[in-house]
Write a protein that holds these residues in place. Structure first.
Motif, PDB file in Angstrom:
ATOM      1  N   LEU A  39       0.851  -1.197   0.000  1.00  9.34           N
ATOM      2  CA  LEU A  39       0.000   0.000   0.000  1.00  9.34           C
ATOM      3  C   LEU A  39       0.885   1.245   0.000  1.00  9.34           C
ATOM      4  CD1 LEU A  39      -2.775  -1.105   2.504  1.00  9.34           C
ATOM      5  CD2 LEU A  39      -2.957  -0.953   0.027  1.00  9.34           C
ATOM      6  N   PHE A  40       2.042   1.158   0.647  1.00  8.91           N
ATOM      7  CA  PHE A  40       3.027   2.255   0.589  1.00  8.91           C
ATOM      8  C   PHE A  40       3.956   2.064  -0.612  1.00  8.91           C
ATOM      9  CE2 PHE A  40       2.511   1.019   5.165  1.00  8.91           C
ATOM     10  CZ  PHE A  40       1.604   2.003   5.495  1.00  8.91           C
ATOM     11  N   GLY A  41       4.338   0.787  -0.844  1.00 13.15           N
ATOM     12  CA  GLY A  41       5.339   0.469  -1.865  1.00 13.15           C
ATOM     13  C   GLY A  41       4.933   0.892  -3.267  1.00 13.15           C
ATOM     14  N   PRO A  99      14.553  -0.079   2.486  1.00 13.04           N
ATOM     15  CA  PRO A  99      13.309  -0.766   2.136  1.00 13.04           C
ATOM     16  C   PRO A  99      12.109   0.098   2.536  1.00 13.04           C
ATOM     17  CG  PRO A  99      14.138  -1.607   4.214  1.00 13.04           C
ATOM     18  CD  PRO A  99      15.088  -0.511   3.774  1.00 13.04           C
ATOM     19  N   THR A 100      10.905  -0.462   2.505  1.00 16.09           N
ATOM     20  CA  THR A 100       9.705   0.315   2.824  1.00 16.09           C
ATOM     21  C   THR A 100       9.546   0.506   4.337  1.00 16.09           C
ATOM     22  OG1 THR A 100       8.617  -0.416   0.810  1.00 16.09           O
ATOM     23  CG2 THR A 100       7.182   0.404   2.564  1.00 16.09           C
ATOM     24  N   LEU A 101       9.689  -0.567   5.090  1.00 19.04           N
ATOM     25  CA  LEU A 101       9.409  -0.495   6.532  1.00 19.04           C
ATOM     26  C   LEU A 101      10.694  -0.432   7.378  1.00 19.04           C
ATOM     27  CD1 LEU A 101       6.652  -3.288   6.805  1.00 19.04           C
ATOM     28  CD2 LEU A 101       6.328  -0.822   6.433  1.00 19.04           C
ATOM     29  N   SER A 102      10.637   0.311   8.461  1.00 16.88           N
ATOM     30  CA  SER A 102      11.744   0.328   9.422  1.00 16.88           C
ATOM     31  C   SER A 102      12.009  -1.083   9.940  1.00 16.88           C
ATOM     32  CB  SER A 102      11.414   1.240  10.603  1.00 16.88           C
ATOM     33  OG  SER A 102      11.303   2.576  10.179  1.00 16.88           O
ATOM     34  N   GLN A 103      10.920  -1.812  10.190  1.00 15.17           N
ATOM     35  CA  GLN A 103      11.035  -3.199  10.671  1.00 15.17           C
ATOM     36  C   GLN A 103      11.951  -4.008   9.742  1.00 15.17           C
ATOM     37  OE1 GLN A 103       9.548  -4.500  13.465  1.00 15.17           O
ATOM     38  NE2 GLN A 103      10.323  -6.559  13.057  1.00 15.17           N
ATOM     39  N   PRO A 122      13.739   5.518   2.018  1.00 17.49           N
ATOM     40  CA  PRO A 122      12.766   6.433   1.446  1.00 17.49           C
ATOM     41  C   PRO A 122      11.557   6.656   2.349  1.00 17.49           C
ATOM     42  CG  PRO A 122      12.435   4.258   0.514  1.00 17.49           C
ATOM     43  CD  PRO A 122      13.533   4.120   1.541  1.00 17.49           C
ATOM     44  N   SER A 123      11.379   5.815   3.370  1.00 18.64           N
ATOM     45  CA  SER A 123      10.162   5.922   4.196  1.00 18.64           C
ATOM     46  C   SER A 123      10.392   5.431   5.616  1.00 18.64           C
ATOM     47  CB  SER A 123       9.028   5.106   3.562  1.00 18.64           C
ATOM     48  OG  SER A 123       9.467   3.781   3.315  1.00 18.64           O
ATOM     49  N   ASN A 124      11.600   5.030   5.943  1.00 21.66           N
ATOM     50  CA  ASN A 124      11.885   4.489   7.284  1.00 21.66           C
ATOM     51  C   ASN A 124      11.954   5.656   8.257  1.00 21.66           C
ATOM     52  OD1 ASN A 124      14.471   2.705   5.564  1.00 21.66           O
ATOM     53  ND2 ASN A 124      12.320   2.159   5.683  1.00 21.66           N
ATOM     54  N   THR A 125      11.044   5.681   9.218  1.00 22.95           N
ATOM     55  CA  THR A 125      10.960   6.837  10.098  1.00 22.95           C
ATOM     56  C   THR A 125      11.208   6.517  11.571  1.00 22.95           C
ATOM     57  OG1 THR A 125       8.567   6.576  10.229  1.00 22.95           O
ATOM     58  CG2 THR A 125       9.375   8.090   8.564  1.00 22.95           C
ATOM     59  N   ALA A 126      11.475   5.254  11.888  1.00 25.15           N
ATOM     60  CA  ALA A 126      11.747   4.895  13.288  1.00 25.15           C
ATOM     61  C   ALA A 126      13.035   5.564  13.752  1.00 25.15           C
ATOM     62  CB  ALA A 126      11.872   3.386  13.437  1.00 25.15           C
ATOM     63  N   LYS A 127      13.135   5.767  15.053  1.00 26.05           N
ATOM     64  CA  LYS A 127      14.392   6.269  15.615  1.00 26.05           C
ATOM     65  C   LYS A 127      15.480   5.222  15.368  1.00 26.05           C
ATOM     66  CE  LYS A 127      13.126   7.751  19.971  1.00 26.05           C
ATOM     67  NZ  LYS A 127      13.477   8.218  21.315  1.00 26.05           N
ATOM     68  N   ALA A 173       8.432  -2.059  14.253  1.00 25.67           N
ATOM     69  CA  ALA A 173       9.460  -1.167  14.820  1.00 25.67           C
ATOM     70  C   ALA A 173       9.093   0.304  14.669  1.00 25.67           C
ATOM     71  CB  ALA A 173      10.809  -1.440  14.157  1.00 25.67           C
ATOM     72  N   PHE A 174       8.557   0.666  13.510  1.00 22.83           N
ATOM     73  CA  PHE A 174       8.157   2.058  13.311  1.00 22.83           C
ATOM     74  C   PHE A 174       7.024   2.443  14.263  1.00 22.83           C
ATOM     75  CE2 PHE A 174       4.280   3.690  11.286  1.00 22.83           C
ATOM     76  CZ  PHE A 174       4.498   5.046  11.499  1.00 22.83           C
ATOM     77  N   SER A 175       6.025   1.584  14.372  1.00 21.02           N
ATOM     78  CA  SER A 175       4.848   1.896  15.197  1.00 21.02           C
ATOM     79  C   SER A 175       5.213   2.047  16.670  1.00 21.02           C
ATOM     80  CB  SER A 175       3.773   0.808  15.034  1.00 21.02           C
ATOM     81  OG  SER A 175       3.421   0.677  13.676  1.00 21.02           O
ATOM     82  N   SER A 224      -0.838   4.455  15.941  1.00 27.50           N
ATOM     83  CA  SER A 224       0.401   4.151  15.219  1.00 27.50           C
ATOM     84  C   SER A 224       0.353   2.702  14.738  1.00 27.50           C
ATOM     85  CB  SER A 224       1.617   4.319  16.123  1.00 27.50           C
ATOM     86  OG  SER A 224       1.779   5.666  16.488  1.00 27.50           O
ATOM     87  N   GLY A 225       0.263   2.540  13.428  1.00 29.07           N
ATOM     88  CA  GLY A 225       0.246   1.194  12.848  1.00 29.07           C
ATOM     89  C   GLY A 225       0.536   1.284  11.376  1.00 29.07           C
ATOM     90  N   LEU A 226       0.341   0.205  10.641  1.00 32.09           N
ATOM     91  CA  LEU A 226       0.486   0.250   9.186  1.00 32.09           C
ATOM     92  C   LEU A 226      -0.894   0.526   8.575  1.00 32.09           C
ATOM     93  CD1 LEU A 226       3.106  -2.612   8.671  1.00 32.09           C
ATOM     94  CD2 LEU A 226       3.477  -0.194   9.175  1.00 32.09           C
ATOM     95  N   ALA A 227      -1.041   0.389   7.250  1.00 27.29           N
ATOM     96  CA  ALA A 227      -2.262   0.885   6.598  1.00 27.29           C
ATOM     97  C   ALA A 227      -3.492   0.016   6.828  1.00 27.29           C
ATOM     98  CB  ALA A 227      -2.011   1.048   5.103  1.00 27.29           C
ATOM     99  N   GLY A 249      -0.750   8.152  12.472  1.00 25.12           N
ATOM    100  CA  GLY A 249       0.677   8.327  12.217  1.00 25.12           C
ATOM    101  C   GLY A 249       1.006   8.175  10.746  1.00 25.12           C
ATOM    102  N   ASN A 250       2.287   7.946  10.485  1.00 23.58           N
ATOM    103  CA  ASN A 250       2.797   7.827   9.131  1.00 23.58           C
ATOM    104  C   ASN A 250       2.116   6.690   8.347  1.00 23.58           C
ATOM    105  OD1 ASN A 250       6.063   7.393   7.645  1.00 23.58           O
ATOM    106  ND2 ASN A 250       4.509   8.917   7.216  1.00 23.58           N
ATOM    107  N   GLY A 251       1.664   5.667   9.049  1.00 21.83           N
ATOM    108  CA  GLY A 251       1.011   4.533   8.397  1.00 21.83           C
ATOM    109  C   GLY A 251      -0.316   4.901   7.763  1.00 21.83           C
ATOM    110  N   LEU A 252      -0.860   6.047   8.162  1.00 20.68           N
ATOM    111  CA  LEU A 252      -2.142   6.487   7.593  1.00 20.68           C
ATOM    112  C   LEU A 252      -1.927   7.528   6.509  1.00 20.68           C
ATOM    113  CD1 LEU A 252      -4.120   6.455  10.897  1.00 20.68           C
ATOM    114  CD2 LEU A 252      -4.682   5.177   8.858  1.00 20.68           C
ATOM    115  N   GLN A 300       3.125  11.771  -0.240  1.00 17.01           N
ATOM    116  CA  GLN A 300       4.425  11.841   0.432  1.00 17.01           C
ATOM    117  C   GLN A 300       5.371  10.690   0.056  1.00 17.01           C
ATOM    118  OE1 GLN A 300       4.983  12.218   5.017  1.00 17.01           O
ATOM    119  NE2 GLN A 300       5.506  10.131   4.447  1.00 17.01           N
ATOM    120  N   PHE A 301       4.862   9.457   0.036  1.00 11.42           N
ATOM    121  CA  PHE A 301       5.770   8.326  -0.209  1.00 11.42           C
ATOM    122  C   PHE A 301       6.360   8.364  -1.618  1.00 11.42           C
ATOM    123  CE2 PHE A 301       3.210   6.462   3.321  1.00 11.42           C
ATOM    124  CZ  PHE A 301       4.257   6.426   4.237  1.00 11.42           C
ATOM    125  N   ALA A 302       5.594   8.882  -2.591  1.00 15.18           N
ATOM    126  CA  ALA A 302       6.120   9.027  -3.957  1.00 15.18           C
ATOM    127  C   ALA A 302       7.184  10.119  -3.993  1.00 15.18           C
ATOM    128  CB  ALA A 302       4.987   9.341  -4.929  1.00 15.18           C
TER     129      ALA A 302
END
Ligand code: MET
Length: 385
Positions: A39-41, A99-103, A122-127, A173-175, A224-227, A249-252, A300-302
């Motif tokens: 969905l993000f990819g 990759p797409t996810l911080s995880q 390009p989208s990893n936002t975790a600390k 990890a991101f969430s 905070s979660g994924l889509a 959060g970013n997942g939305l 944003q992700f594009a």
């Protein structure tokens, strides 16, 4: 016999060591083209391809075109590791956007780092992402820079907010990183966290969590979660009667989520690291090109994926002026490219950016938007003042 073998081995090794950079110049794109993370990819693939087309039309790297090599990471760690290994050893890319996810990044990035292959997240936002290693940077501003803006905006909309519920996906990890920032910011803003509820990114039924939230009579819910999970959670919150504000959060932050929560997405507040109205020339060009092709504002992700490819190309151009890229040894180029990425300044759709000493993005402006649904499937992010 033994001697011949070792000679053979030696020449194979030196051949490998002296591997030249192929033309067109291969840049790896390792994002989720399948699984729920796609969905993000999907937006990332579009952004990266636009950059390839746009930058090649303007001469590529000193006249040499780039070529994106896509490896699907799917949504898990194993998929990301596999994609990275293929790009590094088989496709011989100069660097990787992904990759797409911080995880996934926490598992796959160390492989590139050990191989001295530059990675731009390009989208990893975790600390902690750029701190994975010297070869890891990102163009996706961290949760620390983004998440607080959404809460401040919620308070602007309703200054009487007092009691909040926080929910997050505990297996991502991101969430978990983002909820930490949301919870800290809530406390800093004198909000009272009435309940903290956990879920899994694979969950579909949120009855337990929603019941707990409704029992607290909160006037703000922070997710905070994924889509897929967040979308279903919002839908069930509304269907069971929650009427207050929702901060996602970013997942939305993707319209791919609209068909999941449908009309119930309406009103959700989401902080943004990109605005289609950002006034730089680079963004005007990008937004125009995107709109011409997709008939809507770029997400944003594009924009971030486009920026990742652009940073590689801009840094390659600097090195190409010293010595044509085709004449570089691949291993040496990867090392020099990483150094160049980190010292450069870039005029991108995200605005002017650079990197700090760890490889984290230094970005000028952030935004907040609110989802406005037109019908059960279509909506837009309306940018707030
Ligand atoms: N920002 C997320 C992460 O770092 C990815 C896209 S939105 C869930 O994992």
């Amino acid at each position: 016999m033994k001697r011949t073998l070792s000679l053979l081995l030696l020449s194979a090794l030196s051949l490998a060591a002296a591997q030249k950079v192929a033309t067109p110049i291969a840049i790896g794109i390792a994002v989720a083209q399948t699984s729920n993370a796609s969905l993000f990819g999907q937006e990332q693939v579009i952004g990266a391809k636009l950059a390839e087309k746009f930058l090649n039309a303007r001469g590529g790297v000193g006249g040499t075109p780039i070529k994106l090599v896509f490896q699907d990471t799917s949504g898990d760690e194993a998929g990301a590791i596999n994609a990275f290994q293929n790009l590094i050893s088989k496709d011989n890319v100069v660097g990787i956007v992904g990759p797409t996810l911080s995880q996934q990044a926490f598992s796959a990035d160390p492989i590139a780092d050990r191989a001295k292959v530059p990675v731009i997240g390009p989208s990893n936002t975790a600390k902690g992402i750029p701190q994975i290693g010297a070869y890891i940077s990102r163009v996706s501003a961290p949760v620390t820079a983004i998440a607080p803006n959404a809460l401040k905006q919620a308070l602007k909309i309703n200054p009487k907010l007092k009691k909040v519920a926080v929910l997050y996906a505990q297996n991502d990890a991101f969430s978990t990183s983002e909820t930490g920032i949301f919870q800290q910011t809530a406390k800093d803003l004198d909000l009272n966290i009435a309940t903290v509820q956990k879920f899994q990114t694979t969950d579909n039924d949120f009855t337990t969590q929603v019941t707990a939230v409704l029992g607290e009579n909160v006037d703000l819910v922070i997710i905070s979660g994924l889509a897929n999970d967040s979308g279903n959670l919002i839908k069930q919150l509304r269907q069971l009667g929650y009427k207050g504000l929702i901060v996602g959060g970013n997942g939305l932050n993707s319209s791919s989520m609209f068909p999941i929560c449908g009309q119930y997405c309406d009103g959700v507040i989401v902080a943004q690291a990109y605005s289609p109205t950002q006034s730089s020339a680079a963004n005007q060009l990008f937004a125009r090109e995107y709109k011409a092709q997709y008939k809507k504002d770029p997400p944003q992700f594009a924009a971030q994926a486009y920026t990742g490819v652009q940073v590689f190309v801009d840094a390659l151009k600097v090195l190409d002026r010293k010595k044509k890229i085709a004449d570089w040894d691949l291993g040496e180029l990867r090392v020099a490219l990483n150094k160049q990425i980190l010292i450069g300044k870039y005029k991108t759709p995200l605005g002017e950016l650079s990197f700090d000493k760890d490889g984290d993005i230094v970005q000028q402006a952030f935004y907040v938007a609110q989802i406005k649904m037109k019908d059960a499937k279509n909506g837009t992010f309306v940018f707030l003042k």
